[in-house]
Scaffold this active site. Structure first.
Site, PDB file in Angstrom:
ATOM      1  CG  ASN A  80      -2.331   1.543   1.264  1.00  0.00           C
ATOM      2  OD1 ASN A  80      -1.994   1.822   0.566  1.00  0.00           O
ATOM      3  ND2 ASN A  80      -3.188   0.992   1.698  1.00  0.00           N
ATOM      4  CG  ASP A  81       2.951   2.576  -2.995  1.00  0.00           C
ATOM      5  OD1 ASP A  81       4.275   2.304  -3.666  1.00  0.00           O
ATOM      6  OD2 ASP A  81       2.606   1.740  -4.450  1.00  0.00           O
TER       7      ASP A  81
END
Lengths: 829, 829
Positions: A496-497
């Site tokens: 999850n950037d």
């Protein structure tokens, strides 16, 4: 509501109205020359790199939407129209756009004239072919003019749209009104200096006129739909000098009633060696040195497509290419939507993702991205069975950007294959994705030699070690970078950037990923922990099979310890925590009013089997309880949202995830990329019915009937569907280039249909509930063909019984058969 | 051919047709809020930084050209049109666009309705005011609907056009259908997170409807000219969620015959402190914490423009601001074109250049540039008399980016005021421009205290030295960095950014300026040498007046040595050489087939008087011969080209200059920036007739009659006019933001009209030939007003005789008079 239908026989999606909610696109090209094309003929072409070698100009986020492409204008006795509807938008008596595998076809009819256009990029050719057939469907003789149109980009797509002080002075073209095969227009901006490449736009007939200057063709202040030359029916024979070079041919066509006429246009990219750039000087012909482009290679290209027969043969070759490619995995079942996704569209999307490296779509401008370390490894899961030799090459490329400590550049540049310093390292899930990619490659191919390939660190010559050592470094990096709870440190972000636990940003525009101002060795990721358990086992398996028993044993101990850490510190009571933040506070806990539960750790932990045998008070295992809670709290009719409740305000300790309005993107959107993790997790728990339900919620063919809600293409996955807290719940965004394609293909082919390669053979273990009672999978692997017929009760807990070539076997693994052989597998469950 | 005319009384250019060859624009704003506006109401607005705080969206190089701006649609009983012609392009019975000083006015009339629009940014207000007056000119009652339209940019103009994965999900608005003063639309994208600013678009009446979602307002696949809501006559009351936020109000207007109705729209930028971002929670009103924007400041802004009287008063204040500003220098002569350029347009352009720092025009996208060290110093020459206090601030800013060795960052960032590392240093003319700027400031103001200001190097606190020391470092840097002939090393480039003697590039897209791969200490610039002679003398003068006799004497010796080096090694026989290249080979010599003679050294050497007393075989001095050759070889009816013959092929040892097609830009284009150097040089030689001839060739008001050839605005300078070897000779490019404005104002005001401040007084020494027999200059300087009446024979060699307040004086220097006094100067020559 639908805007077309699938033609399964032709492997096409047929769009029957120009008025789709958003341009619906396709990709042409399979090696080095690519085009994007919408159902209205919008889009652009490039050679290898969408930023550095853009052939034609396209304006994103334009008004009107999707203005710019390859257009054919008809001037019919004063009536001007375009068979692609755009840009003239004259009403059509008939319109149809067919997106096929590597080609698109549009038919438009008006006033007794039907115009069919076929667009494709041939295999092994650096050109887009445009075949145009005009048919007089009226009772009267017709004399019409056909005007082609492309607008050239000045090669560097970023500079092209920003540097006008220079660019408006440099445009240069040449025209051959009578080339050896017709009329050819050459775009040679900057060829006089450092570029050794040029573009040609030719037609296989001598045109009655041409234009290369946009203002002449379009007219000042006109839109493309009001272009002056087609309106007036007369080409200007303009020669661009600076400003805006274009290419247009005028062809005057006489058609008896019922008669047809076909032309082929070729938009090609060519390179000349530096010492062959120019025609030799020739005083008699007025040619000075360095003035006239050497067109030999363009002439050779055009000569390949000078006749309709040549074009048709080339198109047949393209179709055969795709038939061959897609024969590796196919299914025939009682569910037509399942079949078309598995056999055609999901695999097609995987190949497009491979070709594009997520760089160019209608949502990616082609100027921004390198290739992701994580992305490419995941994408590989979806195409390794299609092009294993190219997967091998990509693995080596990816691993070559790894650092010696096992960490990795988060992105690398496709042309140089070097790591991207602007982004740098510190995405702590990156290393283990390399193990995932290599494991998938080994299982698909059995090519263990790849592990001995010498691969450098950070592309530094002299640092080469066997690829296996890179996997070991990935593993060790994760073990060596753990936090207070024994869980992996998250670094700048994990998958999850947008979960940025070490960047506290108050400045607009600051990058949440690279502004790592709080690195403290505290923030931990439960997701990476689960990922480590899953792929750490793969690493141990690989080590063991390589005869490294100590390494394998050591690895299994580390995996077991990580699993214990997840159970001890990564469990919130009803589901798995998401992370610990900079302060050591848990994220993804029922104690919080927002972001109570996150999808990623539930998916990956259950995929890894964590908690599957740990009971809870609820009478089910932790894994089961977690997925029950996913369904309860994250589930919607359009799939599972990423977390719930979405954040309603900015949380500086969480980062970008909380910047999105609730229900969008990582803030409670339905991220199609991680839904398959839950699908696979459900199959691990044996709950195929739930798995298949979820699959159908997010898979485009099943959403076709709500195309007015979904809005994007019903034949490919989008990255995201707006979540339940969004204003526009159910609306998709960012179609085509997303790891969604790979993960859904893994989920459906390997876990729902249950046919997956393992080291010792082809495992057959379907798990998709009762809705598909019979199906047959044909799988080509390691040169052998497996025909797998399944009788599927769909009963939970039913164990598949396999008969291989008439003999019942133990377990679910069909041993690898020799290349060239055929294996019949019958399965009952 | 013309497309309008000057209204000298109103200080406006009046465009009488929408069909100009290119959008002709104007600038609104004087402090922090700015707008670009074309004669068709196209353009955009920003707060301080055109990249980082863009309020509205604009698409460069679009088709149709200039689509996007602030538009007012009229729906009149089914007839839809726009008084700015664009974007609907319905025929207008009357059209007029007036560009004035900081405001623009458009009138369009159709079907018995006349709509007048006035656009301006008030002094000291961060908003664009749009005053719209509808007048029923028919005999019948009219009921029409007025629709406003702006499209919001998501603040960061670069990201806005590239990052669609994110941007299409984040758009947020609020609407107050009934605000305290009418109806207000709020654009608050990213306000939920790190932005503490928002935009408001309000009207001083309660609207009958509104729209904030572009797709609703425009309709899918429509252009702005086909917008759905104005066509249907009914607002959608849409609330944008992601995608494309816009602002539009619907106002239904009843007009009796002859009646008028006025509305005021305000597009404003506002900031809230972080702890005042939100309305307090209020359960009764359903307001949760952090949900509703605190609009207090917007309400205050809108309340300032709630009535027409308020608007008119604000507009009057703006006009007074400009009258005050332009009173510093004015001329009344027998040449109306001269007067309007000097009194209005040239000075206005200088102020716009100051405000914009060359960052945003219709040729500069506002996302690319920092402020140039060289550029800003030169620009200062054109505005120091208008805003001396702001010039002072800029000098300090510029000098603060200098390095301790006297070299300088070539650019710095306007927001941070720090040097731009991407470009770096090594433009070896940069240092001496600082001397030029400071000398001009000292002469204008007499404010010698600036030399004592502590100014750091490279913005490093603790490194401060008095500003004078920065000048000394500039001087020393040039002395210390000389090549084999004693001429200054050129470094990456000198004024001609495209003459790159130390960068041999074969890679497309590589920067010619920063890819300095051949730095060898050989390549020298005759231009910098001449620049050093000219400004080195200024430095010596300053040192002397500061009492530093040793420094002054030392400086004069170095200047004399440089002059000798130019005469010995910088003379080709008939003109000055341009440079020596990496191999020590001369550039700009008759021996070469191309690039024989270059304009820059001829201009600067004669400005510096080099060779003015050195005879030649031709019977004239070297300086005279050089300028004769300029006229002969570089001269055209549109001005002097930069060099001749232009390069027809790429010269790797010369760099970018040879990349342009012949006749364009630095490769033989007419660079309006360096023509004034020749104009000034001619006056130094006493050849005012030649000087004034050249001035008239490039000055826009004199080119108005060939607007169809020139194509750009006839009221401001363009950077370049295509040269004699170009395909489109005479066509201008890159208007508005160019050092051309400053240099031409210096040339005309200080050298042709001959009124220039020097340390000891105001020099009056006209030199412009016989075509202006009488003129009066009014000059305000150091608080006194000088009224200078000139009888001008124009005879070459005639010496002006000055009478000051009735007393004849020796020489041409009118001593400085006390502030507040008036001085009458009569001049006969």
């Amino acid at each position: 509501m639908r805007y077309g239908h699938f033609d399964d026989e032709a492997r096409e999606y047929v769009i029957t109205t120009p008025h789709t909610p958003y341009p619906w696109i396709n990709y042409l090209g399979s090696q080095e020359f690519f085009s994007l094309i919408s159902h209205q003929a919008g889009g652009y072409s490039f050679y290898r790199d969408a930023k550095m070698r853009r052939l034609t100009r396209y304006r994103y986020n334009n008004v009107p939407a999707d203005a710019g492409g390859r257009y054919f204008y008809i001037h019919d006795d004063g009536d001007v129209w375009t068979p692609s509807w755009m840009p003239v938008k004259a009403d059509l008596e008939h319109f149809e756009a067919r997106h096929g595998l590597g080609y698109s076809r549009m038919v438009g009819a008006r006033g007794g004239l039907s115009v069919e256009t076929l667009f494709f990029v041939p295999v092994g050719v650096n050109a887009e072919i445009q075949k145009v057939t005009l048919t007089n469907t009226s009772d009267a003789h017709k004399r019409v003019s056909l005007f082609s149109f492309v607008e050239f980009c000045l090669w560097n797509a970023q500079d092209d749209q920003t540097n006008y002080q220079r660019n408006l002075s440099i445009g240069e073209v040449e025209v051959e009104p009578e080339s050896p095969t017709g009329t050819a227009i050459y775009h040679r901006t900057e060829y006089r200096e450092r570029r050794n490449h040029y573009a040609v736009y030719g037609v296989n007939a001598v045109a009655s006129g041409y234009d290369t200057d946009r203002d002449t063709f379009v007219g000042a202040y006109n839109g493309l739909g009001e272009a002056a030359v087609p309106r007036d029916g007369k080409a200007g024979n303009s020669l661009a000098s600076g400003w805006y070079p274009i290419g247009s041919h005028q062809l005057d066509v006489d058609l008896a009633p019922g008669a047809s006429q076909t032309y082929t246009f070729v938009l090609g990219y060519l390179e000349n060696p530096r010492d062959e750039k120019w025609e030799p000087a020739d005083e008699a012909r007025g040619i000075k040195p360095l003035q006239v482009l050497n067109k030999t290679r363009a002439h050779e290209l055009l000569a390949q497509f000078a006749t309709t027969e040549q074009v048709d043969a080339s198109f047949a070759e393209l179709q055969a290419y795709w038939t061959r490619l897609l024969s590796t995995y196919s299914v025939t079942s009682t569910d037509a939507k399942l079949d078309r996704m598995v056999n055609v569209w999901n695999q097609y999307q995987c190949m497009v993702t491979f070709n594009m490296s997520r760089s160019a779509s209608y949502f990616e401008t082609g100027i921004g991205r390198g290739m992701g370390f994580r992305d490419s490894n995941q994408d590989l899961l979806g195409f390794v069975h299609l092009v294993p030799e190219r997967a091998r090459e990509r693995i080596i490329d990816i691993a070559s950007t790894q650092f010696a400590d096992g960490s990795a550049y988060h992105q690398y540049q496709p042309l140089t294959k070097r790591g991207n310093n602007d982004i740098g390292s510190g995405f702590n899930d990156d290393p283990m994705w390399l193990v995932a990619g290599v494991a998938a490659y080994l299982k698909e191919t059995g090519d263990w030699s790849i592990l001995d390939e010498p691969v450098p660190f950070d592309n530094e010559p002299g640092t080469e070690v066997p690829l296996f050592e890179h996997l070991a470094r990935s593993f060790d990096f994760t073990v060596d970078n753990r936090g207070p709870h024994g869980l992996p440190l998250i670094g700048r972000a994990d998958w999850n950037d947008c979960l940025n636990l070490n960047c506290f940003s108050w400045e607009p525009g600051e990058s949440f990923q690279t502004t790592e101002n709080q690195a403290g060795g505290v923030a931990e990721s439960v997701f990476i922990a689960a990922q480590f358990v899953l792929y750490g086992r793969e690493f141990a398996d690989i080590a063991e099979r390589r005869g490294l028993d100590d390494v394998a044993r050591h690895a299994r101990e580390a995996v077991a310890a990580m699993e214990q850490a997840v159970l001890a510190h990564g469990w919130d009571g009803q589901w798995f925590l998401r992370a610990y933040d900079y302060y050591g506070t848990p994220i993804g806990t029922d104690a919080d009013p927002e972001g109570k539960i996150w999808i990623e750790p539930q998916g990956f932990a259950t995929m890894a089997g964590i908690g599957a045998d740990v009971p809870t008070d609820a009478g089910v295992s932790r894994a089961e309880l977690a997925l029950d809670k996913v369904e309860e709290m994250l589930g919607t009719e359009h799939g599972n949202v990423l977390q719930f409740p979405a954040y309603t305000s900015y949380q500086v300790n969480l980062g970008e995830v909380s910047t999105y309005p609730p229900g969008y993107k990582e803030n409670g959107g339905i991220f199609c990329h991680n839904n398959p993790w839950v699908i696979i997790g459900e199959t691990v728990l044996g709950r195929g019915d739930k798995a298949f339900d979820l699959y159908r919620k997010i898979t485009p063919a099943y959403r076709e009937d709500i195309s007015d809600v979904h809005r994007l293409e019903p034949y490919v996955y989008a990255q995201m569907i707006a979540g339940k807290e969004a204003v526009r719940h159910g609306e998709a965004k960012n179609s085509w280039l997303t790891g969604t394609a790979a993960w859904n293909f893994v989920a459906v082919s390997q876990h729902l249909l249950g046919v997956r390669p393992e080291h010792d053979g082809l495992v057959v273990a379907p798990c998709l509930g009762p809705d598909v009672p019979e199906f047959t999978v044909t799988r080509v692997a390691r040169g052998a063909t497996y025909t797998i017929r399944v009788q599927n009760s769909g009963v939970r807990g039913a164990q598949p019984r396999l008969t291989v070539d008439g003999t019942e076997i133990e377990g679910t693994t069909v041993p690898w058969a020799p290349a060239g052989s055929s294996v019949a597998v019958d399965v009952v469950l």
